[in-house]
Each structure stands twice: as C-alpha cells, then as structure tokens.
Scaffold this active site. Structure first.
Site, PDB file in Angstrom:
ATOM      1  N   LYS A 131     120.835 112.868  48.512  1.00  0.00           N
ATOM      2  CA  LYS A 131     122.208 112.725  48.004  1.00  0.00           C
ATOM      3  C   LYS A 131     122.624 111.275  48.211  1.00  0.00           C
ATOM      4  CE  LYS A 131     125.579 115.274  46.253  1.00  0.00           C
ATOM      5  NZ  LYS A 131     125.547 116.478  45.400  1.00  0.00           N
ATOM      6  N   ASP A 171     127.942 113.838  40.586  1.00  0.00           N
ATOM      7  CA  ASP A 171     128.685 114.684  41.539  1.00  0.00           C
ATOM      8  C   ASP A 171     130.143 114.266  41.355  1.00  0.00           C
ATOM      9  OD1 ASP A 171     128.203 116.619  44.028  1.00  0.00           O
ATOM     10  OD2 ASP A 171     129.712 115.197  44.679  1.00  0.00           O
TER      11      ASP A 171
END
Ligand code: NDP
Length: 451
Positions: A131, A171
């Site tokens: 991430k 995201d």
C-alpha cells in the site's frame, strides 16, 4: 489453546512496542492475531517460535519514504511525504492502492498494507500485499496542480514498482484522473509501455472493464451471499451507505440493480438522506464531473432529500449497512443504533471502517458482518484481472469481467464461511477471513524458507 493465546498476546505487545504511535496498524494487527489462536493449536508449525512466522508476517519486507516537492498554480512550492510499504510478496507481486489524504502517515499505510496481504490471498489470484500514498490533499486543487503532484510522486516511486514487482492502484483521493497522470509519468521516465505497472487505468489504454465499479459491486455481492445463507435476498431492502466516492457510488448502483433502495450518502462534512432513494445520475454528476459535495446534492434534488451537517448516516434506520468512506467511521454507539433499527447485515466497502467494539456489538446481536478484507476484495480482484489482460494484451468484455467478479466474491464468501465453521466459529466472517487468508500466506512463506 491457552499457550497459543499467550504467545500471540506477547507478540502483539512486542509489535506495539517496536512500532510506536501507529494506532491504526496496532488495531489491524490486534484484530488478526485475536482470531489466529485456534489455527496455531491445530497447525503448530505456524506457531513454532524458531521459525518466527508471525514476526516476519507483521514486519514489512520493505518501507519506502520519500519527499514529494511540487509547485502550485501560483508558483509556490509545497513539500509532501510519499510512502510505499511493500509488505509481503509470498504469493505474488506487491499489490495495493495509493491513498492521497492529509491523514496519511506510515501507520495508516502499514495498516492498509497489512490488511491487503490477507485480502489479496483470499482472492486466490496470486498477488502479494502492499500500500502507499501521500499526505497530499487533492480537495480544491486544480487539475494542473494534481498533475504536477502526481508527476513528482511518480518521479521517485517509479524505481520501486513494475509489473512483476509492485503494482499500485487507486484508493481515497486517487481515481482515474490521478492514475492517468501517474501512468503518463512512469511511461515517460522508463520509456516503456508497461501496462501492468498500475491498475485502474482508463479502458482505452489498458484498463479493465468494471474496475471502477468492482469494489462497490463486490461489497453488495458479498452482502447478498451473507443474506442467502440466511434464506434472504436484497430485493426490497433499504440500505444506508456512507461515503460518496468510488466505492460508495458503485455500491449504490449495484444495490439499485438488485432491487434494494439506498437512502444515504456522505462526505467528511455530513450526510444526505433521500426518502425516495439516492438519484445516482445526479450524485455522479456532482461527485465525478463537478467534484462537488453531497450538500450540493440535497440542494438540487428537491424536497425528498436533506443534508445533515456533521451527522452520521447510521442514524437512518435501514435493513443493511455499507460503511464505504474510511477507517473507524462506525463506532460502538453507531452499532447499537443500527441494531436498534433492525439492521440484518453490514458489509464493509471501506477498510476497517467498523471499530472492534462495534464489530463485537453487531456480531453479538446476530447481524451478518462482512469484514473489509473479504467484502471489499472485489476491487483488487478485478485489478488482478486487469494485470492478466495486460499480460495477454487482450481486453475482456464487461460481461466477462462481471461474471468473474461474481464468482470470486462467491468463493471468498464461501471460504470465509467454511473456515469459520471448521474452526468452531460459525457465521463469524472475521475469524473465517483472517484464518483462510493467513493459511494461504503462511503456507507459501514456510515453503519459501527464511526470507
Ligand atoms: P474516494 O476518495 O473515492 O472517496 C472517499 C469518500 O470517503 C469520500 O466521500 C470522502 O469524503 C470520504 N472520506 C474520506 N476520508 C474521510 C474522513 N476522514 N472522514 C469522513 N469521510 C471521509 O475513496 P474510495 O471510495 O476509493 O475509498 C473509500 C474506502 O474504500 C477507503 O477505506 C478505501 O481504502 C476503501 N477501498 C477502496 C478500494 C477502491 O477500489 N477504490 C478498494 C478497497 C477498499 P471527502 O471528499 O469529504 O473527504
């Protein structure tokens, strides 16, 4: 069992000591460790201290932190921080989104990367966990400013990623526009048309059909599977949805397609409740085209809708709930309100939106609860399908991708459900998803030796 619990508790304490001031990461680790004791008892090789499996699993393989300088439209220079945490690659290249939001710090990126390991394992598609992101706030920035920021971010990130290494996606704060600017800069720097380096691309240049819809659609399909087990369906139900970004919009769309009525949406300023059900075309126009606020929706929709500044969508009674904005947005009191309103199922479109106490309250009340690492895995699953299409230089039809997505969500549901039963926790999707994801990653790590 007690020995396993003690060892996991000691491990948790040590992880918190070594990673101070990272509350979201502590929360994500604690939630996983709390459910692993039964698997440590039945599979002692996972718990062998000499192998240090959990110690390795909770320590990222690599953490990258970098400076992102960029110029605003007036020529002023700003400095943001960029992050990429490459957490675990036992099952495939690191895979996970980039988040641009002022709250991003290393603890937030680590929590998201840690969750991503198990989520990606559950898809069965051969992807590791990672991430990244930045504390950059795109709100109120012009397209040119966002482009310059993305170009600066990629100027550093490009050396760490690649189709076989690490494949970021979107995201919070990173949608199609940002992926376009990031991909353009990657292509320019590397002089390679390497479509598989990023997912969430535009459909005309390597993106997959249904990728924008996939997380929201998947979260609704997961809820439908949970209801099916109880002999019920979505048809005719009312739903509360939080957020008004990518995940929320396509959650609302799929709910409507399946005959449910989504009554709410929200942003960081408050929520809208629409007695007639959300008018999706109007909401998309405001959010995706005009980049406006949900309060604008209430003004333009007319008398059926009202905006509640600073309010919480969970105040609106409904049959099912879809937290789809951000972490820790559904607290214990909200869970009690939902239960009192007769909620049957909660499906997490966002990552870790429900606090641990709220999860307990929902589960104890018999509400079907789908944790994010299972319920919102549709997005990363279609990202993996985008990688497959890129590798084969082909583009699948929307129908084919949607069918694949439905099959993957069913299989994630079933594996989480069956695993929970196997470990004596029937109906507990948190335990089922954690253990099923853990087993896949742990087996690969044990087979690949000490790395
Ligand atoms: P978007 O940026 O498209 O939308 C985010 C939404 O959440 C906006 O409505 C935003 O409101 C709201 N929001 C964000 N932060 C906060 C906050 N601190 N407090 C209140 N509201 C907030 O993001 P996505 O829809 O892509 O992501 C939403 C969630 O889903 C995240 O948890 C993400 O990690 C998760 N997720 C996303 C996937 C994807 O494919 N995009 C895949 C799997 C999970 P505002 O504009 O006011 O900030």
């Amino acid at each position: 069992m007690k020995d396993s619990k003690d060892r996991l508790e000691a491990l948790r304490a040590e992880i918190e000591r070594r990673n101070p001031a990272q509350p979201e990461f502590h929360q994500a680790v604690r939630e996983v460790l709390e459910t692993l004791a039964p698997v440590f008892t039945s599979r002692p090789e996972y718990a062998d201290p000499a192998v240090a499996l959990v110690e390795r699993l909770t320590e990222p393989e690599r953490q990258i932190l970098f400076r992102v300088p960029w110029q605003d439209d007036r020529g002023r220079v700003h400095v943001n921080r960029g992050y990429r945490v490459e957490f675990n690659s036992a099952l495939g290249p690191y895979k996970g989104g980039l988040r641009f939001h002022p709250s991003v710090d290393i603890g937030v990126v680590k929590f998201l990367g840690f969750e991503q390991i198990f989520k990606n394992a559950l898809t069965g598609l051969g992807i590791g966990g990672g991430k990244g992101g930045s504390d950059f706030d795109p709100h109120g920035r012009s397209d040119a400013e966002v482009m310059r920021f993305c170009q600066s971010f990629m100027t550093e990130l490009h050396r760490h990623i690649g189709e076989h290494t690490d494949v970021p996606a979107g995201d919070i704060g990173v949608g199609g526009r940002e992926i376009g600017y990031l991909f353009g800069q990657y292509r320019r720097i590397t002089n390679r048309w390497e479509a598989g380096v990023l997912t969430g691309k535009g459909q005309g240049w390597g993106g997959s059909a249904i990728r924008p819809q996939a997380t929201g659609y998947g979260s609704v399909l997961f809820a439908a599977e949970m209801l099916k087990v109880r002999g019920e369906s979505l048809d005719g139900l009312t739903a509360v949805v939080s957020g008004s970004g990518n995940v929320a919009l396509y959650t609302i769309e799929k709910l409507q397609q399946l005959g449910a009525n989504a009554l709410t949406c929200s942003d960081s300023q408050g929520y809208v409740v629409d007695d007639k059900g959300i008018d999706l075309a109007l909401l998309q126009q405001i959010k995706e085209v005009e980049r406006g606020r949900v309060s604008d929706y209430a003004v333009r929709r007319g008398s059926s809708a009202r905006f509640v500044p600073g309010g919480r969508v969970w105040e609106v009674p409904a049959d099912i709930a879809f937290p789809s904005a951000t972490q820790n947005e559904l607290h214990a009191q909200d869970a009690r309100t939902l239960v009192a309103g007769g909620v049957k199922a909660v499906s997490e479109g966002a990552n870790m939106p429900t606090t641990p106490e709220a999860v307990r309250i929902l589960q104890e009340a018999g509400v079907a609860f789908g944790p994010g690492k299972a319920a919102n895995a549709g997005g990363v699953a279609v990202s993996a399908l985008e990688m497959s299409q890129n590798a084969g230089r082909v583009a699948w039809s929307a129908q084919r991708v949607e069918d694949e997505l439905a099959g993957i969500m069913r299989s994630i549901h079933d594996v989480a459900h069956e695993t929970a039963e196997r470990y004596g926790a029937p109906g507990d999707y948190v335990t089922g998803a954690n253990i099923a994801g853990f087993e896949r990653v742990a087996d690969a790590m044990l087979a690949q030796g000490v790395i």
